[in-house]
Design a protein around this motif. Structure first.
Motif, PDB file in Angstrom:
ATOM      1  N   HIS A   1       9.179-143.629  29.219  1.00  0.00           N
ATOM      2  CA  HIS A   1       9.049-142.562  28.225  1.00  0.00           C
ATOM      3  C   HIS A   1       9.698-141.280  28.743  1.00  0.00           C
ATOM      4  O   HIS A   1      10.453-140.611  28.022  1.00  0.00           O
ATOM      5  CB  HIS A   1       7.580-142.323  27.903  1.00  0.00           C
ATOM      6  N   THR A   2       9.408-140.934  29.979  1.00  0.00           N
ATOM      7  CA  THR A   2       9.975-139.716  30.550  1.00  0.00           C
ATOM      8  C   THR A   2      11.491-139.843  30.720  1.00  0.00           C
ATOM      9  O   THR A   2      12.231-138.877  30.497  1.00  0.00           O
ATOM     10  CB  THR A   2       9.315-139.404  31.904  1.00  0.00           C
ATOM     11  N   ARG A   3      11.955-141.021  31.105  1.00  0.00           N
ATOM     12  CA  ARG A   3      13.399-141.234  31.229  1.00  0.00           C
ATOM     13  C   ARG A   3      14.078-141.006  29.886  1.00  0.00           C
ATOM     14  O   ARG A   3      15.109-140.325  29.797  1.00  0.00           O
ATOM     15  CB  ARG A   3      13.691-142.655  31.731  1.00  0.00           C
ATOM     16  N   HIS A   4      13.495-141.577  28.830  1.00  0.00           N
ATOM     17  CA  HIS A   4      14.077-141.419  27.498  1.00  0.00           C
ATOM     18  C   HIS A   4      14.090-139.958  27.062  1.00  0.00           C
ATOM     19  O   HIS A   4      15.102-139.453  26.546  1.00  0.00           O
ATOM     20  CB  HIS A   4      13.285-142.243  26.481  1.00  0.00           C
ATOM     21  N   GLN A   5      12.962-139.286  27.257  1.00  0.00           N
ATOM     22  CA  GLN A   5      12.875-137.886  26.867  1.00  0.00           C
ATOM     23  C   GLN A   5      13.856-137.024  27.656  1.00  0.00           C
ATOM     24  O   GLN A   5      14.481-136.104  27.114  1.00  0.00           O
ATOM     25  CB  GLN A   5      11.448-137.358  27.077  1.00  0.00           C
ATOM     26  N   THR A   6      13.989-137.304  28.931  1.00  0.00           N
ATOM     27  CA  THR A   6      14.922-136.551  29.766  1.00  0.00           C
ATOM     28  C   THR A   6      16.354-136.707  29.273  1.00  0.00           C
ATOM     29  O   THR A   6      17.098-135.733  29.138  1.00  0.00           O
ATOM     30  CB  THR A   6      14.825-137.023  31.232  1.00  0.00           C
ATOM     31  N   HIS A   7      16.744-137.939  28.978  1.00  0.00           N
ATOM     32  CA  HIS A   7      18.107-138.187  28.490  1.00  0.00           C
ATOM     33  C   HIS A   7      18.330-137.523  27.131  1.00  0.00           C
ATOM     34  O   HIS A   7      19.410-136.984  26.866  1.00  0.00           O
ATOM     35  CB  HIS A   7      18.360-139.692  28.389  1.00  0.00           C
ATOM     36  N   TRP A   8      17.311-137.551  26.273  1.00  0.00           N
ATOM     37  CA  TRP A   8      17.434-136.931  24.960  1.00  0.00           C
ATOM     38  C   TRP A   8      17.614-135.418  25.084  1.00  0.00           C
ATOM     39  O   TRP A   8      18.465-134.820  24.424  1.00  0.00           O
ATOM     40  CB  TRP A   8      16.203-137.269  24.132  1.00  0.00           C
ATOM     41  N   LEU A   9      16.824-134.802  25.935  1.00  0.00           N
ATOM     42  CA  LEU A   9      16.933-133.353  26.123  1.00  0.00           C
ATOM     43  C   LEU A   9      18.264-132.977  26.757  1.00  0.00           C
ATOM     44  O   LEU A   9      18.830-131.917  26.457  1.00  0.00           O
ATOM     45  CB  LEU A   9      15.766-132.848  26.980  1.00  0.00           C
TER      46      LEU A   9
END
Length: 401
Positions: A306-314
């Protein structure tokens, strides 16, 4: 629009642009239909005289045109098999597909096809082409799409490019509106019906007709399981450092590619990726199956998916703010107004339709009060510094109690 082999563009940004338009239509409760076009031997069919004419129309100098004319002249090819070399055969058409110049020339060659799209939208990635349109009436949508595909085919024929009807597919993209079980077919100029499909792999991402990404996640899960199985069968051959490196180089890239797109899938589907991610971490750490996922992350020093996805999105959003993303994405992101204290809170606003279409997926973790640790930036910082701040301030999302 052409995204192929352009600086700052890529498969993910191209797919984001297409899905942005489709999700905008879906959010308006419109029908959307798409034709994913396949060309037969596209690179081998490039007419050299037409390419030179295109370069001339773009303002290339006479010296440049002469250079390209010489580049195309007196080219031959031969075949070597089992030590035997065939005689040379003159090459009068085509550009090398595995060369930088060949790819660029093909993009120049095909780019004006977009002018024939009419009321539909079109996106090119070299020879990967998607034509799509939307509207409140399904009949109107299919009629407009038929008109556009007819004009596109005529444009292709003018370039001596042939549509591969057996591999060109049509997809009706719909999440909630009523639709016939067998919608009207889109036909080619030769009278062949294009196959209607529920799934299609576009630029590395499996799209399904309701944009649930179930097929894509199933493929990811299967591919990762296969690789982890191979690693486990040969685990005795690897040191701990080698295991760490193998997973980082062979498993994580699969999960990273396009995650800013498929992250809007349901939690049920994303949990399946969590399971294979945890299995990969257990391979590295030798942790037992009963080890809690939070402990697994701590052992290997990696964040949750989840954090990996959010980081890439941001990072995508911040690259858009810095104008390092394609203009079609940068135009969707703006800076929020300064706070009363005079400090600008960096927060992506709501114009990006995917965020509006999927509010439950929390794709705006840095907006308003949705994140207690929102980044406070008095001015734009470098992308590297931004990534560093993200790693410090984004906390893992988990269901731990």
């Amino acid at each position: 629009m052409q995204s192929g082999f352009r600086a700052g563009h890529g498969c993910t940004s191209a797919t984001l642009k297409v899905l942005n338009n489709i999700l905008t239509a879906i959010d308006k409760r419109h029908y959307c239909a798409a034709v994913i076009i396949d060309l037969a031997k596209a690179f081998n069919s490039v007419n050299h005289h037409i390419v030179i004419g295109r370069l001339d129309s773009l303002g290339f100098s006479n010296d440049c045109l002469a250079w390209f004319t010489n580049y195309f002249s007196d080219r031959v090819q031969c075949v070597k098999s089992e030590g035997l070399l065939s005689g040379p055969l003159a090459v009068s058409m085509g550009v090398p597909q595995d060369s930088i110049l060949g790819l660029t020339l093909f993009s120049v060659y095909i780019n004006d096809v977009t002018l024939a799209a009419g009321d539909s939208l079109i996106h090119l990635y070299a020879d990967d082409t998607i034509l799509y349109t939307s509207g409140p009436s399904l009949d109107t949508v299919l009629t407009n799409l038929q008109t556009s595909i007819n004009a596109i085919q005529l444009s292709f024929r003018g370039l001596q490019l042939l549509l591969n009807a057996s591999k060109t597919k049509c997809m009706l993209i719909n999440r909630s509106l009523p639709a016939p079980a067998r919608p009207s077919s889109i036909t080619t100029l030769d009278g062949s019906d294009l196959e209607n499909v529920d799934n299609y792999k576009y630029l590395g991402i499996w799209l399904d007709c309701n944009l649930a990404f179930q097929t894509h996640i199933k493929h990811l899960q299967s591919k990762i399981k296969s690789r982890i199985g191979f690693l486990y069968r040969n685990k005795a051959s690897f040191t701990h450092a080698a295991k760490h490196t193998l997973v980082k180089l062979t498993i994580l890239p699969i999960l990273n590619f396009g995650d800013v797109i498929y992250k809007i899938a349901s939690n049920t589907l994303l949990n399946k990726l969590d399971a294979v991610y945890h299995s990969a971490i257990r391979f590295v750490t030798k942790a037992p199956y009963t080890t809690h996922h939070c402990d697994l992350y701590a052992l290997v020093g990696w964040p949750s998916l989840h954090t990996r996805h959010q980081t890439h999105w941001l990072q995508v959003i911040y690259k858009s703010l810095l104008a390092k993303a394609p203009p079609c994405l940068s135009s969707l992101v703006t800076i929020a107004a300064p706070t009363p204290a005079g400090i600008s809170h960096w927060s992506p606003p709501k114009p990006i339709p995917p965020l509006v279409a999927f509010p439950s997926s929390s794709l705006l973790p840095m907006t308003g009060t949705n994140c207690k640790k929102s980044l406070k930036l008095e001015t734009h910082i470098s992308l590297t510094s931004f990534k560093h701040q993200l790693s410090e301030q984004l906390t893992d999302h988990s269901t731990c109690t």
